[in-house]
Write an enzyme that holds these catalytic residues in place. Structure first.
Site, short mmCIF file in Angstrom:
data_model
loop_
_atom_site.label_atom_id
_atom_site.label_comp_id
_atom_site.label_asym_id
_atom_site.label_seq_id
_atom_site.Cartn_x
_atom_site.Cartn_y
_atom_site.Cartn_z
N TYR A 245 44.65 36.80 -58.23
CA TYR A 245 45.62 36.12 -57.04
C TYR A 245 46.95 35.86 -57.34
CZ TYR A 245 41.36 36.15 -53.61
OH TYR A 245 40.64 36.27 -52.87
N LEU B 151 33.32 30.79 -39.95
CA LEU B 151 34.09 30.35 -38.51
C LEU B 151 34.40 31.40 -37.51
CD1 LEU B 151 36.58 27.85 -40.57
CD2 LEU B 151 34.71 27.42 -39.09
N GLU C 214 18.30 33.23 -47.10
CA GLU C 214 18.30 34.70 -47.19
C GLU C 214 16.92 34.89 -48.07
OE1 GLU C 214 22.73 36.28 -47.58
OE2 GLU C 214 21.95 35.97 -49.25
N HIS D 152 30.78 27.59 -46.07
CA HIS D 152 30.10 28.06 -44.94
C HIS D 152 29.58 26.83 -44.32
CE1 HIS D 152 31.33 31.90 -46.27
NE2 HIS D 152 30.21 32.22 -46.65
N LYS E 240 21.31 22.63 -46.54
CA LYS E 240 20.13 23.46 -47.44
C LYS E 240 20.50 25.10 -47.39
CE LYS E 240 15.25 24.51 -46.61
NZ LYS E 240 14.13 23.94 -46.35
N LYS F 254 14.23 21.74 -27.96
CA LYS F 254 13.00 21.79 -27.88
C LYS F 254 12.56 20.45 -27.10
CE LYS F 254 10.54 21.57 -31.43
NZ LYS F 254 10.59 21.42 -33.10
N ASP G 274 15.59 27.69 -23.29
CA ASP G 274 16.22 28.92 -24.40
C ASP G 274 17.17 29.73 -23.96
OD1 ASP G 274 16.36 30.84 -25.99
OD2 ASP G 274 14.26 31.02 -26.59
N TRP H 170 9.36 28.62 -32.81
CA TRP H 170 10.04 29.29 -31.69
C TRP H 170 10.05 30.81 -31.99
CZ3 TRP H 170 14.86 31.82 -32.15
CH2 TRP H 170 15.53 32.27 -31.07
C1 BG6 Z 1 28.94 35.36 -48.60
C2 BG6 Z 1 28.07 34.97 -49.68
O1 BG6 Z 1 29.99 34.37 -48.34
O2 BG6 Z 1 28.09 35.12 -47.55
C3 BG6 Z 1 26.97 35.79 -49.76
O3 BG6 Z 1 29.11 34.99 -50.78
C4 BG6 Z 1 26.01 35.74 -48.67
O4 BG6 Z 1 26.10 35.36 -50.95
C5 BG6 Z 1 26.86 35.92 -47.38
O5 BG6 Z 1 25.04 36.70 -48.88
C6 BG6 Z 1 26.11 35.56 -46.06
O6 BG6 Z 1 26.88 36.15 -45.03
P1 BG6 Z 1 26.11 36.26 -43.53
O7 BG6 Z 1 27.30 36.43 -42.64
O8 BG6 Z 1 25.08 37.46 -43.85
O9 BG6 Z 1 25.45 35.03 -43.52
#
Ligand code: BG6
Length: 434
Positions: free
Chosen positions: A72, A130, A166, A190, A273, A320, A338, A426
């Protein structure tokens, strides 16, 4: 000119659209660190602008860094030296992706470097959470509904969970991931951004600076994270990846409690989490309310009221509630109000997060981008813990792939006040049910 094969995300695009789009792309090749490469890039852009003869307005140049962050600084310098727009009334903007540094010092170093070359109004730090539909809805839900005004505070809310799961591991990107881990990859950006939108006060207006001012205040009110309120984990098999060191302590899972020291949230744990290789794939916000005082129905054990915002998949907002079980008896049960998007907005295409955010960069709207001071406080919150993990002073616990993560994480959530409802699931409504 080189045509690219349709990339990830373009697979479902109409062939006709792709064939109209691809000829608009020009590929200019050059190394990151040579002046010539950037000079020829500028030449190509200028030739294109000239061919348009200002018909589309003054020159607007947007540089999206799909690059390793280590380059960068150099690339910014090159763009600043050779590729800035020369046209009056035009603009030059750069879009940078996380990771913005590795800890507080490295992030500040990067920010200082970028800050010398570009104004804050030219820098778009992208956090694609976002740009998600339901994350963008948070502001409206919270501040356009009377219903939530009196409820959204420590008098009524017991705890808030912000969860990312995930059901796959770090396949193919273990080497990259190992340098960062789940906290830098997901929580520090995030989930923390989502927390800000859940917890912030009403901004003076919808101006990007007013919104970001309120987000910064939340971040500044977060107390230092306590070691005993953190559980980190690593799924079994993670180190089998040949690019991951055999003694890696890098977490692929983390649960931690953030505490916001202000009038609204004193005493309410925000449980963040995130985990890879878990039992499901979802991202959601779960606001759990306190028990009803004076439980005349003896229904406490059935579960608490929860307001859930399912970010993905199956976008939904549901509440809920305890209701009377239909029938002759005065029995209670858990049910929900819902708003499932697929059912309610059947003909609406929900844009991809990146689609929206790239449009924002073109429009010059920085509301959904991370400001420099926000980034700094975000790193301040996590850096002490990250350093302890990097030095193996806090250890990752093993967990089975496809599980809920280490048991200790559930125990921590329970200890700080989260009450899990058993026997209630749910189920997103199917379209055939409409
Ligand atoms: C990315 C992470 O920012 O977000 C990844 O680096 C992750 O590890 C991904 O898998 C998840 O994005 P989304 O939009 O599928 O929740």
């Amino acid at each position: 000119m080189r045509y690219l094969t349709p990339c990830k995300g373009c697979e479902d695009t109409h062939e006709e659209d792709v064939s109209k789009f691809l000829p608009l792309i020009k590929y200019v090749c050059g190394p990151y660190d040579s002046e010539e490469g950037f000079q020829s890039l500028d030449k190509e852009i200028s030739a294109y602008e000239k061919s348009k003869d200002n018909t589309g307005g003054p020159s607007r140049r947007l540089f999206y860094f799909a690059l390793p962050p280590s380059v960068y600084p150099h690339v910014c310098k090159m763009i600043n030296s050779f590729c800035m727009t020369k046209s009056e009334g035009g603009w030059t903007r750069i879009v940078v992706e996380k990771p913005f540094g590795h800890d507080l010092n490295s992030a500040e170093e990067l920010s200082n470097h970028l800050g010398k070359l570009f104004n804050e109004s030219q820098i778009y730090r992208i956090d694609h959470y976002l740009g998600k539909e339901l994350v963008q809805n948070l502001l409206v839900l919270r501040f356009a509904n009377r219903l939530f005004l009196p409820l959204w505070n420590h008098d009524n809310i017991s705890n808030v969970q912000i969860v990312f799961k995930e059901d796959f591991g770090t396949e193919g990107r273990g080497g990259y991931f190992d340098q960062y881990g789940i906290i830098r990859d997901i929580l520090q950006n995030h989930l923390l951004q989502v927390l800000c939108l859940v917890a912030m006060e009403k901004p003076v207006s919808l101006k990007p600076e007013h919104i970001r001012d309120e987000k910064v205040k939340v971040l500044q009110s977060i107390l230092p994270i306590k070691d005993e309120e953190v559980v980190i984990g690593q799924y079994e098999g993670y180190r089998d990846d040949p690019t991951v060191p055999n003694d890696s302590n890098t977490p692929t899972f983390a649960t931690m409690v953030l505490r916001i020291h202000n009038e609204r949230w004193e005493g309410v744990p925000f449980i963040l989490k995130a985990g890879k290789s878990m039992n499901s794939k979802k991202a959601e916000i779960r606001v759990q309310f306190k028990d009803v005082p004076g439980d005349i129905f003896k229904c406490k054990s059935k579960g608490r009221n929860e307001f859930v915002i399912r970010l993905q998949p199956s976008e939904a907002i549901y509440m809920k509630l305890t209701v009377k079980e239909p029938g002759l008896e005065m029995k209670t049960t858990q049910s929900e109000l819902d708003l499932s998007y697929r059912q309610r907005y059947q003909d609406v295409i929900i844009p991809e997060a990146y689609e929206r955010l790239i449009l924002d960069t073109i429009r010059g709207d920085q509301q959904h981008f991370v400001r420099r001071d926000e980034l700094k406080v975000a790193w301040e919150i996590f850096t002490p813990l990250l350093h302890k993990i990097d030095n193996s002073e806090v250890k990752s616990l093993p967990y089975k792939p496809g599980s809920r993560g280490p048991e200790e994480a559930d125990k921590l959530a329970e200890k700080v006040g989260y009450v899990q409802t058993h026997g209630y699931v749910w189920i997103p409504p199917t379209l055939s049910a409409v």
